[in-house]
Enzyme design. Structure first.
Site, PDB file in Angstrom:
ATOM      1  N   LYS A  82      39.621  -0.140  50.831  1.00 15.14           N
ATOM      2  CA  LYS A  82      40.676  -0.788  51.612  1.00 15.14           C
ATOM      3  C   LYS A  82      41.038  -2.154  51.029  1.00 15.14           C
ATOM      4  O   LYS A  82      42.119  -2.678  51.321  1.00 15.14           O
ATOM      5  CB  LYS A  82      40.257  -0.925  53.074  1.00 15.14           C
ATOM      6  CG  LYS A  82      40.210   0.399  53.842  1.00 15.14           C
ATOM      7  CD  LYS A  82      39.912   0.176  55.323  1.00 15.14           C
ATOM      8  CE  LYS A  82      40.054   1.462  56.138  1.00 15.14           C
ATOM      9  NZ  LYS A  82      38.804   2.208  56.246  1.00 15.14           N
ATOM     10  N   SER A 102      35.142   2.923  52.572  1.00 16.16           N
ATOM     11  CA  SER A 102      36.164   1.979  53.056  1.00 16.16           C
ATOM     12  C   SER A 102      36.270   0.693  52.249  1.00 16.16           C
ATOM     13  O   SER A 102      37.178  -0.102  52.494  1.00 16.16           O
ATOM     14  CB  SER A 102      35.901   1.626  54.515  1.00 16.16           C
ATOM     15  OG  SER A 102      36.269   2.679  55.369  1.00 16.16           O
ATOM     16  N   SER A 151      37.874  -1.933  59.992  1.00 15.29           N
ATOM     17  CA  SER A 151      37.984  -0.795  59.083  1.00 15.29           C
ATOM     18  C   SER A 151      38.635   0.417  59.736  1.00 15.29           C
ATOM     19  O   SER A 151      38.260   1.561  59.481  1.00 15.29           O
ATOM     20  CB  SER A 151      36.598  -0.408  58.540  1.00 15.29           C
ATOM     21  OG  SER A 151      36.712   0.287  57.320  1.00 15.29           O
TER      22      SER A 151
END
Length: 302
Positions: free
Chosen positions: A88, A85, A140
């Site tokens: 991101k 993640s 997240s």
């Protein structure tokens, strides 16, 4: 573009997005900076440089000066790895630099099919893009990332193509992304490329605010609320940490992009492929070392 970012910051403030924030310094205006010269170590330096740095568990890592982009430490920084993640941050850069966050979007069924961490929004519901961006950065949430990407580009593959284009534009040339959330796929980056991406994310005041937010209250379309706690544990325990992004999948291991400041120096640390629970301890130790080093050492002059 500057007016657009001011508007988004205003929307964040009006929404009361942060019920508690760990921002230690005022959020700066967006700083336009030259591409950071985050260069490789000399051949004689070996996979870990400098030898005087603290030992950490991550397989791949790099620390840079967040103001200049100078490399302060590296460990196998150019090896391909999935980054979970933490990518991101790349998703957010695309949305901020090429998108329109001052509006709403309607959730599509395909947005809800991602796993595991998600808001559980439903197809047909409408949300502000700012609220979904906040959920994506703070907690997240993968369905928030999927909805924002699909809304922006029309499809996940089209959005991934934009991620790769922006990566090339900022000098992250050793990365290839296929989705906005970092779930396992045939994609990769490196610690050095993630440092370049983080260097640019650090200059976005909207992201700086969200990455330092400990709690965010998400309002659902049906009136329910849910308090989202930031996945970055450093925000609750470290006085120097001022944000960035976590990540974990079985393929990538534990990943963490973290930033810290002591007022006179700012650093960004990327850790990828850690298999232990010590990643936050390692981050605090390494960033303290970087902030307190007597000389602003670097691999090159810029």
């Amino acid at each position: 573009m500057f007016r657009h970012r001011v508007l988004i910051l205003g929307l964040l403030a009006l929404a009361g997005c942060a019920t508690e924030s760990t921002t230690r310094t005022s959020t700066p205006a967006r700083v336009e900076a030259a591409r950071p010269m985050i260069a490789a170590a000399p051949v004689t330096a070996g996979p870990i440089w400098p030898a005087s740095a603290p030992q950490i568990h991550a397989r791949y890592a790099i620390m840079i000066d967040a103001r200049t982009g100078r490399t302060l430490y590296q460990k196998n920084a150019d090896v391909h790895s999935q980054v979970a993640s933490t990518q991101k941050l790349m998703t957010a850069l695309v949305l901020l630099q090429r998108g329109d966050l001052a509006g709403t979007l309607t959730i599509a069924r395909e947005d809800t099919l991602v796993e595991p961490g998600k808001l559980n929004v439903r197809a047909g519901q409408t949300y502000s893009r700012v609220a979904l961006l906040s959920a994506m950065i703070v907690k997240s949430e993968n369905d928030a990332a999927a909805a924002l990407a699909r809304d922006h580009a029309g499809s996940i593959p089209a959005f991934a193509a934009e991620m790769n284009q922006v990566a090339r534009e900022i000098g992250a040339n050793n990365s290839y992304f296929v989705n906005p959330h970092g779930l396992p796929a045939s994609q990769f980056s490196t610690a050095r490329d993630m440092a370049i991406i983080a260097f640019h994310a650090y200059r976005e005041p909207i992201l700086r605010r969200l990455m330092a937010t400990k709690y965010y209250t998400f309002l659902y379309a049906d009136g329910r609320t849910r308090q989202l706690e930031n996945t970055n544990k450093l925000l609750g325990r470290s006085m120097i940490c001022n944000g960035m992004k976590t990540g974990f999948t079985n393929a990538a291991g534990r990943c963490l992009v973290s930033s810290a400041t002591n007022g006179s120096r700012d650093v960004i640390l990327v850790q990828l492929g850690s298999k232990t629970n010590y990643i936050f301890d390692d981050a605090e130790t390494m960033m303290q070392w970087g902030l307190n080093s007597a000389s602003p050492f670097s691999l090159a002059s810029y």
